[in-house]
Design a protein around this motif. Sequence first.
Motif, PDB file in Angstrom:
ATOM      1  N   GLY A 276     -10.778  -3.224   3.695  1.00  0.00           N
ATOM      2  CA  GLY A 276     -10.764  -3.612   2.283  1.00  0.00           C
ATOM      3  C   GLY A 276     -10.570  -2.469   1.305  1.00  0.00           C
TER       4      GLY A 276
ATOM      5  N   ARG B  81       0.895   3.923  -3.105  1.00  0.00           N
ATOM      6  CA  ARG B  81       0.356   5.263  -2.900  1.00  0.00           C
ATOM      7  C   ARG B  81       1.431   6.342  -2.882  1.00  0.00           C
ATOM      8  NH1 ARG B  81      -4.363   6.823  -1.525  1.00  0.00           N
ATOM      9  NH2 ARG B  81      -3.551   8.569  -0.295  1.00  0.00           N
TER      10      ARG B  81
ATOM     11  N   LYS C 120      -6.820   3.005  -1.808  1.00  0.00           N
ATOM     12  CA  LYS C 120      -7.110   3.822  -0.628  1.00  0.00           C
ATOM     13  C   LYS C 120      -6.690   3.142   0.663  1.00  0.00           C
ATOM     14  CE  LYS C 120      -8.818   7.055  -3.113  1.00  0.00           C
ATOM     15  NZ  LYS C 120      -7.797   7.989  -3.595  1.00  0.00           N
ATOM     16  N   GLN C 121      -6.517   3.997   1.657  1.00  0.00           N
ATOM     17  CA  GLN C 121      -6.136   3.529   2.974  1.00  0.00           C
ATOM     18  C   GLN C 121      -7.249   3.882   3.955  1.00  0.00           C
ATOM     19  OE1 GLN C 121      -2.575   4.512   6.117  1.00  0.00           O
ATOM     20  NE2 GLN C 121      -2.737   5.713   4.298  1.00  0.00           N
ATOM     21  N   GLY C 122      -7.953   2.880   4.453  1.00  0.00           N
ATOM     22  CA  GLY C 122      -9.070   3.164   5.350  1.00  0.00           C
ATOM     23  C   GLY C 122      -8.786   2.809   6.787  1.00  0.00           C
ATOM     24  N   CYS C 123      -8.040   1.710   7.001  1.00  0.00           N
ATOM     25  CA  CYS C 123      -7.777   1.297   8.383  1.00  0.00           C
ATOM     26  C   CYS C 123      -6.336   0.864   8.568  1.00  0.00           C
ATOM     27  CB  CYS C 123      -8.726   0.178   8.795  1.00  0.00           C
ATOM     28  SG  CYS C 123      -8.337  -1.411   8.031  1.00  0.00           S
ATOM     29  N   ASP C 124      -5.704   0.435   7.487  1.00  0.00           N
ATOM     30  CA  ASP C 124      -4.301   0.029   7.511  1.00  0.00           C
ATOM     31  C   ASP C 124      -4.061  -1.200   8.380  1.00  0.00           C
ATOM     32  OD1 ASP C 124      -1.773   0.296   6.520  1.00  0.00           O
ATOM     33  OD2 ASP C 124      -1.195   2.009   7.760  1.00  0.00           O
TER      34      ASP C 124
ATOM     35  N   LEU D 100       0.837  -1.205   0.000  1.00  0.00           N
ATOM     36  CA  LEU D 100       0.000   0.000   0.000  1.00  0.00           C
ATOM     37  C   LEU D 100       0.869   1.250   0.000  1.00  0.00           C
ATOM     38  CD1 LEU D 100      -2.741   1.440   0.267  1.00  0.00           C
ATOM     39  CD2 LEU D 100      -2.571   1.134   2.735  1.00  0.00           C
ATOM     40  N   GLU D 101       1.871   1.247   0.843  1.00  0.00           N
ATOM     41  CA  GLU D 101       2.741   2.420   0.920  1.00  0.00           C
ATOM     42  C   GLU D 101       3.505   2.606  -0.393  1.00  0.00           C
ATOM     43  OE1 GLU D 101       5.170   2.776   4.392  1.00  0.00           O
ATOM     44  OE2 GLU D 101       5.683   4.813   3.789  1.00  0.00           O
TER      45      GLU D 101
ATOM     46  N   PHE E 285     -14.743   6.293  -1.742  1.00  0.00           N
ATOM     47  CA  PHE E 285     -13.492   5.928  -1.081  1.00  0.00           C
ATOM     48  C   PHE E 285     -13.291   4.417  -0.993  1.00  0.00           C
ATOM     49  CE2 PHE E 285     -10.313   5.835   2.319  1.00  0.00           C
ATOM     50  CZ  PHE E 285      -9.476   6.850   1.898  1.00  0.00           C
TER      51      PHE E 285
ATOM     52  N   CYS F  66      -2.461  -3.402   2.368  1.00  0.00           N
ATOM     53  CA  CYS F  66      -1.931  -2.926   3.655  1.00  0.00           C
ATOM     54  C   CYS F  66      -1.353  -4.079   4.466  1.00  0.00           C
ATOM     55  CB  CYS F  66      -3.005  -2.190   4.458  1.00  0.00           C
ATOM     56  SG  CYS F  66      -4.193  -3.252   5.308  1.00  0.00           S
TER      57      CYS F  66
END
Lengths: 184, 334, 781
Positions: free
Chosen positions: A53, A35, A44-48, A31-32, A113, A67
Motif C-alpha cells: 500500500g 516516480r 513510494k514503492q515498498g513491494c511493487d 507508479l513508474e 515511508f 504499482c
Amino acid sequence: MTSRPAPDPVFAFELNGETVTVSAPAHHTLLELLRYRQGLTGTKQGCDKGDCGACTVLLDGSPVLSCLTLAVTVAGRAVTTIEGLGAEHRRAEGRPHPVQEAFDRSGALQCGFCQPGMLLSSAALLRKNPSPTADEVRAALSGNLCRCTGYAQIIEAVLRAAAVERGEDPPAPAWSIEPRDEEP
Amino acid sequence: MLRMPRFEVSCPESLPEALALLAESELDTRVMAGGTDLLVALKNRLEVPQRVVSLARVGGLDHVTEQEGSLAIGARVTLAQLGASDLVRRLAPALGEAARSVASPQVRQVATIGGNALLSTRCRYYNQSHFWRKALGFCLKKDGTLCHVVEGGKKCVAAASGDTAPALLTLGARVTLESQHGVRALPLLDLYRNDGIANTVLRPDELLTELVVPAQRPGHRGAYEKLRVREAIDYPLLGVAVRLDVDPDSAVVTDVDVVLTALQAKPRRVARIDSLIVGVPIHGEAFEAAAAQLGLRARDQCHPVANVPGDPEYRRKLVPVLVRRALLRAAGAA
Amino acid sequence: MAARDRHGSGPPFGDVFKVVGTSARKVDGMAKATGEAVFTDDITLPGMLHAKTLRSPHAHARIVAIDTTRAAALPGVRAVITGRDLPGRFGVLPWTQDETALALEKVRFVGEPVAAVAAVDEDTAIDALELIRIEYELLTPHFDPLDALRDDAAPIHDTRERNVSKNVLLEFGDVNAEFARADVVIDEHYSFHGTTHAAIEPHCALARLGADGVLTLYSSTQITHYVQRTVAKVLELPEHLVRVIQPCVGGGFGGKSDPFSLELCVCKLACITGRPVKMLYDREEVFYTHRGRHPMQMHFRTAATREGKLLALDARTVLDGGAYSSFGLVTTYYSGQLLAGPYALDALRFDSTRVFTNKPPCGPKRGHGAVQPRFAFEVQLDELATRLDLDPIELRRRGALPAYTETLNGQRITSNGLLACLTAVERASEWRVRRGRLPFGVGLGVAASMYISGTNYPVYPNEMPQAGIVLEANRSGLVTVLTGSNDIGQGASTIVRMLVAEELGLALDQVRVVAADTDLCPVDLGAYSSRVTFMVGNAAIDACRKLRAKLTSALAAHWETFEGDIVLSEGEAFDRKEPTRRLSLKEAIAIAEAKYDTLATAGSYNTPKLGGAYRGGTIGASPSYSFTAHVAEVRVDDETGRITCEHLYVAHDCGRALNPMLVAGQMDGSAYMGAAEALMEDHDVDERGLHRGPSLLDYPIPTALDVPGLSSLIVESIDPEGPYGAKEAGEGPLHPAVPAIANAVYDAVGVRLRHLPFTPARVLAELEQQRAALEGRRARC
C-alpha cells in the motif's frame, strides 16, 4: 519476430489538478510514471506487487495501488498524489490537509515511508465519512502496511483530523506518563 | 523496480470493439479488468503476453440490477461496489461478505467480480518470481514438468483462490460469455474445470460479461467464512460459503448448499448434506448438532494438499469448524 | 575527559524544562507528510545508470566458472562485475570478516549475490543478468544447525573446520551448587523461530565518482560510518575520499545496520563506468539480504527456593546464524549476557553456540540477541510461579534487582524502574481482579525485561568518542548542529534539536540539524544498540555547554553582571537579577561572536569503562539499562487455535521521556512488532533452501486490523548517566511481548507454549494434546 516495437502511447490525464499529456511505454505502471517520469517521488514503492500500500494514490478520489495500475489506463482520469493532497488546502486556506497536520501532531510519522499512501487512504476515508470510528479507520487503512508505529498513533491522527474538522477536541492519545516519585 | 515483459495495450471503447480485438488471433492476448491479479502475474513472468486488452474504457458492464429478485451483475462491477451494494446485502448476503473479504480496500476499489470469478489458481510453487521458480526448477503449471505439491503428480493441483466464486456457486449463479461468435450462458459451476492450469472453459476469444444470481427463495440466508492469517490482504487458505433456505413460517431448513474453496483447482460443493439438515428448525440445539454433522461430512470429502501456504492437515481440521460457523451465522442473520 | 562527563538530569536554567518533556513535532514531520522528504530511491542524478544483482539459485555450491561476455556485449550494458572485481573481505565486525560483495569461490545461500550489471535502464540490466553463465558444482547444504554441527558436515566456510561461527561459555557464581540446594528446578526446552525486519523501504544505494576523485554514496543505511570504512577497505580507497550520505530511511529495525553488497557494487560500478549508478532491491531481495532475528533452540534450567527466590539459571543455546557472521559474535554473547537482569541471580551459566547454515544471514533485529532468551526465561518464570502457586508479578517483584547495583556478570545498573513498570501494568490491566478469573479462552500474562542504552563496546576497538557533535551559532540567530547520527524514523534528529534548544534557550526553529553525511558531520557510530538518544544526546549537551559558556560570558561582560545570572530561554537572553536587561538570542549571538570570533564548539560522548574483567565482559555492558514490563491480554479460539492478542499494556522505564510522543511511538512500535513475531511471522527456507515466502504477501506483517490495543505507559526513573536522565526506548519495549503472550495463553487455556511461532496450527495441536491427556486421565479414573 522482428517487427518494430509500437511507439509509446501518448495520453492525457489530470494530475494533482492539472492536465498533463505524457508518453509512457505500455508496460509501465502508474507508479513508474509518477516516480521516475513525473518526478513525483512522494509516491513510494515498498513491494511493487500490491501487498503493502505504500504506492497508494487517489484515482478519481478513491485510493488505488499505483504499482498495479497500468499507466495508460488512467487516461482521462484524475490522479492525486501526496504532493497534490495538500495543494488545494495550501492554495485555498494556506494550510496543509488536516490529515497531514494531524499525522505530524500525533507522532504518526516515524520513518515516513508508508505515510504518503496512508495519508491518501485517510483523506479518502474522511471525505466519505467525516466521523469514522476507530474500527472504521482500521478497516480503511487495512491495505496500508506500517512497520514503525503499531498503528496506534496513526489511528489517533485520523481521529484527530476528523475531530478538528468537525470543530471538536481531538481524542486523547492511548499513551500516558506514569506519575513519578521525586527526582533524585 | 519489478519489470514487466514488453507488451502492447489496447483500450477498446466498447464491448464489440473488445470482442473484435479478442477475435484477432495473431497476438497472444490477456484481458485486463482491474489488473490486480494480472499485473502481479506479469511481474512474476507467469504471463508473458504480447498484448493486453484493457477493459478500462469499455462502457457498461458495471450494473448491479434487480429484476423480480434476480440479480444481474456486470462483469466490471468492482468488489468495492459489490461489497457496498444494498441489493447484494439483501439478496445475496454471502456474496457481499465474500467481496468484502478480498485483499485490501485499494484492491477492491479496482478488482472486478469478473476478474475474481476468473482468478487464476494459486500455488506456493507457482505464485513466485521468475528467479524463485527457476531456482526451484519450475513446476507443472508454468515452464516445468514436475509438481512439487504432489510427488509424481501429472495434474496441476493449484488452488481456486477467489473468494466470490464459492458464494456465487451456492447462489446458483450463471455466467454470460460473449464472443464474436455469439453468447453462451452457463451455470458458474460449469465454467470451472478441475485443472490447475486451465481452470475455466473460457475461450481466448470470449469475455465474461455478466453474472446472474437467480431469485432466491424467501427466507434465504447465506454466509462466507474465510481462513487467513491476517484480517486483510490475504488470499483464503480455506473459504466456505453456505446457503440456507429457511421456511419463513416454520423456521425450518428447506434447502442447503455448502461450497468450499482453496482446496483444489475448482471450488468444491459438499455432497450428500440435505438429509443432515433439511427439516431442522434453525433455532435450537438440533440445528447446532446438524451443523456440526454437516461440517464433519464436509471434512470427509475434503483433502487439502500443500498447494497454498499453511499446513494442509490444519486446513482439513478447520473445515468442520468453518462450515459449522458459517451455517450458524447464516441461521442467526435473519 | 569531557566526553565522559555526566551533565546532570535537571533543567539548564531554573527548575523547569522549556523543551524537554514536550511532545514537540519532528524535524521532518511535515516533509514526510507532504511527500517532500527525500529517500535514497527518490534521488536521480544526471547520466545515472541502473544496476541489478544476479543471485545464486543454489543453497551451497562451488563456483566453477563465470562467463559474462554475452552480458557485457548487450547494447546498453556499461559494466558487469563478479566476485573477482571486489575480492576484499568485509563484515561489520573486524574479527569475523567473512563476506564479499559478490560470491567468490562459493555460494552459501539461495539469493546470495554473484554478479552485478550496470546498464542504461533496469530492463537492460535484467536482460543482461539472464546472459551471464555460471557453472556450479553442487555441495550438500545444511539448513538445520544441529545437522550442520555434525562432525561429518561439510564446512560452509572453508577457513573453518566446523560450522561453529562462535561459541561462548561463561559461568558466574557456582551454578551446580545452587542447583544442588534448590527446592525447585524448572527444566525445559524452548525454541524461537526466524523473523525479519520488513522495513517498508527496500534497500537502495546510489554512488557517484566525482571529477575531484571523491566517491559519494547515498544509501538507506543505519550506519553511515561503518559503511564509509567498508567501502574504503573493499574498494581500496583512502577513507577521506569516500563520502557516505544517508537520506531519509524508510525504517531499519537493525536490517540496515550491516554494510551490504549493493553499496559496494554501486561504488565499484560507478568507478568503472564514471557514471552515477543506482541499485534498488526489490522486495524479494530484501528477504535474502535479511540479517534478521536468529532462530534459537534453548535448553533452560532455573533453580529457585520454595519462596520463589531465584538461585541460578543454566542456559544452553544453539543459534542458527545463516551463512555469514554479520553481528553474530555479539548476538552470541547477548544471548546470555543480558540474562543477568532484571532479576537477581546467585549464579548464571550460559553456553551459546552460533552455527553457520545455508540460509540468508541472521543479524541484529530490534532487541538484538536478547529477545529469544528473554522469551524462554520469562516463560520459565511463569512455569516457576505456577509450580510455587505464586502470582507471576509477585515472583518478579521479589526477584527484581534494585537500582544502583551490579549484576553478577559485572553489568552496572544505575536507575531502575522495573518495579514501577510492574505496578503500572498490574494496575492498567486490572490484573489483581482479572488474572486467573477470566472465562476459559481469555487470559492475562506478564513478562519483564531489561535492555542496553548503547554499549561501551564499539564495533571496532578504539579510544575515540562514540558520538560527536559540532555546533555553529550563526549571527542570523540560527544554530546549526552537525551530527553523524542516523535518523531512521525514530526521531534522532528531533531529539538533538530539542536538547540544543533547551540548553541554549532557543526556539525550535532556530536549531537546524544536519545529520549523517560523513563529509560534514563528526563521527557517530550509527543507529543500533539503542545508543543514539543516549550517546548523541550527551554529546549534544557537551557541545552546548561549551557554546553556552561563550554566550553567557559575553553577555555577562556586556551587561557587567555575573555569568551565573544569565538565563537563555525561549529565544531570549536576560539577566535573572535585572530582567529588564534582555536581548534576543540573535543579538546575544552577535555579541558573543564579536567577542570570541566565529562561534563553534564540539562535543562528544564516550562511555565510562564498564563491564566485567573477563573476555567478553564489555559485551552487553551499557552505561544504563532500560526496564520494561508487559501484560498481554489474549483470546484463544479453542476450535481454530487462533490467538488474538486483544491488548498489550506496555510499561517502559526510559529514564526521562525527552519527547513523550516519540517515546510512546517507540513503545507502541516495539510491542506490536514483538506480538507479530509471536503470532504470525516466520522467516524460513524449505528443504531446498528456497525462502518460504519472500514477499509481504507470504511473510505477513500485521495490518491495522491485526494489532492489539496498545497502552503505552511511560515510566520515568531519571538516570544519572543519560542526557537529562534519559535512557533508551527503541528496543527494550519489544522483549516482553512474546513471553507475555505465551503466559497469557497459559492463563486463558492452560496450554504452555514453549515453541514459536504460535501459529493456530501449533496452538490447536497443543489444545488437542491437552484434551487427549484430560480424557486419558478421566478414562483412568
